[in-house]
Write a protein that holds these residues in place. Structure first.
Motif, PDB file in Angstrom:
ATOM      1  N   GLU A  61      13.224  48.087  20.269  1.00  0.00           N
ATOM      2  CA  GLU A  61      14.171  49.044  19.690  1.00  0.00           C
ATOM      3  C   GLU A  61      14.100  49.023  18.171  1.00  0.00           C
ATOM      4  N   ASP A  62      13.612  47.925  17.611  1.00  0.00           N
ATOM      5  CA  ASP A  62      13.625  47.730  16.171  1.00  0.00           C
ATOM      6  C   ASP A  62      12.299  48.059  15.489  1.00  0.00           C
ATOM      7  N   ASP A  63      11.208  47.672  16.088  1.00  0.00           N
ATOM      8  CA  ASP A  63       9.904  47.739  15.431  1.00  0.00           C
ATOM      9  C   ASP A  63       8.783  47.955  16.436  1.00  0.00           C
ATOM     10  N   SER A  64       7.578  48.214  15.915  1.00  0.00           N
ATOM     11  CA  SER A  64       6.431  48.371  16.806  1.00  0.00           C
ATOM     12  C   SER A  64       5.216  47.632  16.264  1.00  0.00           C
ATOM     13  N   CYS A  65       4.292  47.361  17.167  1.00  0.00           N
ATOM     14  CA  CYS A  65       3.017  46.742  16.797  1.00  0.00           C
ATOM     15  C   CYS A  65       2.064  47.832  16.309  1.00  0.00           C
ATOM     16  N   GLU A  66       0.908  47.411  15.858  1.00  0.00           N
ATOM     17  CA  GLU A  66      -0.123  48.337  15.409  1.00  0.00           C
ATOM     18  C   GLU A  66      -0.586  49.208  16.582  1.00  0.00           C
ATOM     19  N   THR A  67      -1.119  50.373  16.267  1.00  0.00           N
ATOM     20  CA  THR A  67      -1.592  51.299  17.289  1.00  0.00           C
ATOM     21  C   THR A  67      -2.972  50.895  17.792  1.00  0.00           C
ATOM     22  N   ASN A  68      -3.141  50.944  19.098  1.00  0.00           N
ATOM     23  CA  ASN A  68      -4.443  50.761  19.756  1.00  0.00           C
ATOM     24  C   ASN A  68      -4.955  52.169  20.048  1.00  0.00           C
ATOM     25  N   TRP A  69      -5.895  52.649  19.266  1.00  0.00           N
ATOM     26  CA  TRP A  69      -6.368  54.027  19.410  1.00  0.00           C
ATOM     27  C   TRP A  69      -7.312  54.162  20.596  1.00  0.00           C
ATOM     28  N   LEU A  70      -7.132  55.229  21.357  1.00  0.00           N
ATOM     29  CA  LEU A  70      -7.976  55.521  22.508  1.00  0.00           C
ATOM     30  C   LEU A  70      -9.055  56.548  22.150  1.00  0.00           C
ATOM     31  N   ASP A  71      -8.766  57.376  21.165  1.00  0.00           N
ATOM     32  CA  ASP A  71      -9.709  58.419  20.730  1.00  0.00           C
ATOM     33  C   ASP A  71     -10.290  58.048  19.370  1.00  0.00           C
TER      34      ASP A  71
ATOM     35  N   GLN B 190       3.216  54.549   7.393  1.00  0.00           N
ATOM     36  CA  GLN B 190       4.380  54.250   6.552  1.00  0.00           C
ATOM     37  C   GLN B 190       5.445  53.523   7.359  1.00  0.00           C
ATOM     38  N   ARG B 191       5.655  53.972   8.580  1.00  0.00           N
ATOM     39  CA  ARG B 191       6.631  53.315   9.444  1.00  0.00           C
ATOM     40  C   ARG B 191       6.188  51.878   9.742  1.00  0.00           C
ATOM     41  N   LEU B 192       4.900  51.693   9.975  1.00  0.00           N
ATOM     42  CA  LEU B 192       4.381  50.369  10.303  1.00  0.00           C
ATOM     43  C   LEU B 192       4.468  49.420   9.114  1.00  0.00           C
ATOM     44  N   GLU B 193       4.343  49.932   7.884  1.00  0.00           N
ATOM     45  CA  GLU B 193       4.422  49.067   6.708  1.00  0.00           C
ATOM     46  C   GLU B 193       5.758  48.346   6.631  1.00  0.00           C
ATOM     47  N   MET B 194       6.789  48.923   7.232  1.00  0.00           N
ATOM     48  CA  MET B 194       8.107  48.301   7.218  1.00  0.00           C
ATOM     49  C   MET B 194       8.338  47.477   8.477  1.00  0.00           C
ATOM     50  N   ASP B 195       7.409  47.498   9.394  1.00  0.00           N
ATOM     51  CA  ASP B 195       7.614  46.858  10.689  1.00  0.00           C
ATOM     52  C   ASP B 195       7.401  45.352  10.648  1.00  0.00           C
ATOM     53  N   PHE B 196       8.147  44.711  11.464  1.00  0.00           N
ATOM     54  CA  PHE B 196       8.138  43.269  11.657  1.00  0.00           C
ATOM     55  C   PHE B 196       6.802  42.797  12.222  1.00  0.00           C
ATOM     56  N   TYR B 197       6.156  43.635  13.024  1.00  0.00           N
ATOM     57  CA  TYR B 197       4.945  43.243  13.761  1.00  0.00           C
ATOM     58  C   TYR B 197       3.656  43.755  13.145  1.00  0.00           C
ATOM     59  N   ILE B 198       3.642  44.019  11.858  1.00  0.00           N
ATOM     60  CA  ILE B 198       2.423  44.482  11.203  1.00  0.00           C
ATOM     61  C   ILE B 198       1.324  43.428  11.395  1.00  0.00           C
ATOM     62  N   GLY B 199       0.145  43.893  11.742  1.00  0.00           N
ATOM     63  CA  GLY B 199      -0.975  42.995  11.995  1.00  0.00           C
ATOM     64  C   GLY B 199      -1.120  42.577  13.450  1.00  0.00           C
ATOM     65  N   TYR B 200      -0.162  42.955  14.289  1.00  0.00           N
ATOM     66  CA  TYR B 200      -0.210  42.621  15.712  1.00  0.00           C
ATOM     67  C   TYR B 200      -0.516  43.869  16.533  1.00  0.00           C
ATOM     68  N   ASN B 201      -1.571  43.824  17.343  1.00  0.00           N
ATOM     69  CA  ASN B 201      -1.885  44.921  18.261  1.00  0.00           C
ATOM     70  C   ASN B 201      -1.268  44.688  19.637  1.00  0.00           C
TER      71      ASN B 201
END
Length: 136
Positions: free
Chosen positions: A74-84, A106-117
């Motif tokens: 609910e708070d943050d997300s991990c890095e995106t795993n691109w399929l395309d 930009q959203r990820l730069e503020m995320d707790f899980y930056i660097g985690y896929n």
């Protein structure tokens, strides 16, 4: 995730008016050995500090025509795993892709899980929480 990707490639607009993950709820099973409890809150003398919840939910991510997925809470997300692959700079969709990718980044730069896929393991999560609490 590959199967869902193939379905979305075949029929790219089945959920056109919805965020792609809305029709589905995908998450790590509560019975999974990889699942753990979220960190306790901490009172620093002035306020109660809550560390972000573990990212045990899955979401589809879209930037232009490029699809991917990521773990989130609910708070943050991990890095995106691109399929395309990234669209060609000559494609009609490239500008839209870049704008939406910048919004995601930009959203990820503020995320707790930056660097985690993928979700951090319990030890990594506890360390992230300790660092987060110490920053207050």
């Amino acid at each position: 995730m590959r199967t869902i990707h193939l379905v979305l490639q075949r029929t790219p607009t089945p959920f056109k008016d919805f965020w792609l993950s809305n029709p589905f709820v995908w998450k790590l099973s509560s019975q999974s050995p990889d699942r753990y409890d979220e960190a306790d809150s901490y009172y620093n003398g002035h306020e109660c500090i809550f560390a972000p919840s573990p990212p045990f939910n899955l979401q589809i991510v879209q930037a232009g025509s490029r699809l991917g997925w990521s773990w989130w809470s609910e708070d943050d997300s991990c890095e995106t795993n691109w399929l395309d692959p990234e669209p060609s700079s000559e494609s009609d969709d490239f500008e839209t892709y870049i704008e939406e990718l910048q919004r995601i980044q930009q959203r990820l730069e503020m995320d707790f899980y930056i660097g985690y896929n993928e979700p951090p393991n319990q030890q990594q999560y506890r360390r992230l929480c300790e660092d987060y609490i110490e920053s207050y």
